[in-house]
Design an enzyme around this catalytic site. Structure first.
Site, short mmCIF file in Angstrom:
data_model
loop_
_atom_site.label_atom_id
_atom_site.label_comp_id
_atom_site.label_asym_id
_atom_site.label_seq_id
_atom_site.Cartn_x
_atom_site.Cartn_y
_atom_site.Cartn_z
CE1 TYR A 149 0.13 1.94 4.32
CE2 TYR A 149 1.08 -0.26 4.43
CZ TYR A 149 0.90 1.00 4.98
OH TYR A 149 1.50 1.32 6.17
NE ARG B 230 6.91 4.15 0.41
CZ ARG B 230 6.68 4.93 1.46
NH1 ARG B 230 7.65 5.19 2.34
NH2 ARG B 230 5.49 5.47 1.64
NE ARG C 253 -5.97 -19.63 4.63
CZ ARG C 253 -5.02 -20.32 5.23
NH1 ARG C 253 -4.80 -21.58 4.87
NH2 ARG C 253 -4.27 -19.77 6.17
CE LYS D 177 3.24 3.09 3.14
NZ LYS D 177 3.70 3.29 4.52
CD GLU E 89 10.31 1.55 10.38
OE1 GLU E 89 10.38 2.51 9.60
OE2 GLU E 89 10.10 0.38 10.00
CG LEU F 294 8.54 2.42 4.55
CD1 LEU F 294 8.40 1.22 3.63
CD2 LEU F 294 7.16 2.97 4.92
#
Length: 284
Positions: A32, A51, A99, A147, A179, A204
């Site tokens: 995302y 990114r 799945r 991310k 972070e 990140l």
């Protein structure tokens, strides 16, 4: 009611649907980006797209549309929702498949979802008073540079901290801060040097981080990209964090102990002002 985007369609949020077999839902097999909006325009958009492309590539995930198409989608959502200030959230999943831990066939269609969120970014009470943070062990997976939507640990840690009267957490691995729960972390040393962890798979690569460090260098503030300890945090002149949703946000307390004089510091305040000014000028 907001208009959201789902796989080519702009629909009311209560009519948006995704398959129960979507791998983002079943495995957090998704990436995302969050792009800030000021004055109805997008902040740091090219950086977010770069990114996103990297995250997709690291996970061998196909891009559902081009960057130009994503820009058009962002702009239409701004218009449809009359968004002046806030954020646009974008998520790409590997798609829907029965799945199985194995990735599905390469021709599985990725799912693309975007929606807007109204939020006051400029007038931030938290930035004005400063954050109180708690230190917790960094128990996330070791590819924090991608991310992904695997955010349960960060969400759990921040929620626990909030229940205890803090605003956020700073994550610690091998005695050093990595972070924050959803932001990059910084201290300002006694001699005025900004210290933040160097880029690696453990953090990140923040788009706001990149812009703020450039602002610091233009102000001729010395920057060191290296790990720093909790003792360094406690002895710092000031501290702050950066993210797309909070810009530059001062940190005034760590584990119940004041940082500096316990008030938002001048370096963080100045960087916030300059970042906002430059972002507004460059917004698209």
């Amino acid at each position: 009611m907001r208009t959201v985007y789902v796989n080519g369609d702009y629909v009311p949020e209560n009519e948006a649907t995704i398959s129960v077999f979507d791998r983002g839902f079943l495995f957090a097999d998704a990436v995302y980006e969050v792009t800030s909006v000021l004055d109805g325009k997008l902040i740091d958009f090219p950086g977010h797209m770069a990114r996103l492309s990297r995250s997709l590539g690291e996970l061998d995930m196909a891009a559902p549309v081009s960057d130009d198409e994503l820009l058009d989608i962002h702009r239409r959502l701004l218009s449809e929702n009359d968004l002046v200030e806030g954020m646009i959230y974008l998520q790409v999943t590997r798609g829907a498949a029965d799945r199985d831990f194995l990735f599905p066939e390469a021709d599985t269609r990725p799912n693309l979802v975007l929606f807007t969120q109204e939020k006051s970014l400029i007038d931030s009470p938290l930035a004005e008073r400063g954050q109180k943070v708690r230190s917790v062990d960094d128990l996330r997976w070791r590819r924090s540079d991608i991310k992904t939507t695997q955010l349960l640990y960060a969400s759990w840690a921040k929620s626990r901290a909030h229940a205890g009267g803090a605003d956020d957490v700073w994550l610690v691995r091998d005695g050093h801060v990595t972070e924050g729960s959803s932001n990059n972390a910084y201290i300002v040393t006694a001699d005025g040097t900004i210290v933040t962890r160097h880029l690696s798979p453990e953090i990140l690569s923040g788009i706001t981080r990149q812009a703020v460090l450039q602002c610091a260098r233009e102000l001729q503030i010395k920057v060191e990209e290296r790990p720093f300890t909790l003792d360094e945090v406690r002895g710092a002149r000031e501290a702050f964090s950066t993210s797309a949703s909070s810009f530059v946000s001062p940190v005034i307390e760590m584990d119940g102990m004041a940082i500096g004089d316990g008030e938002p510091g001048p370096v963080a305040r100045r960087l916030r002002e300059i970042y906002i000014e430059k972002s507004r000028a460059a917004a698209i």
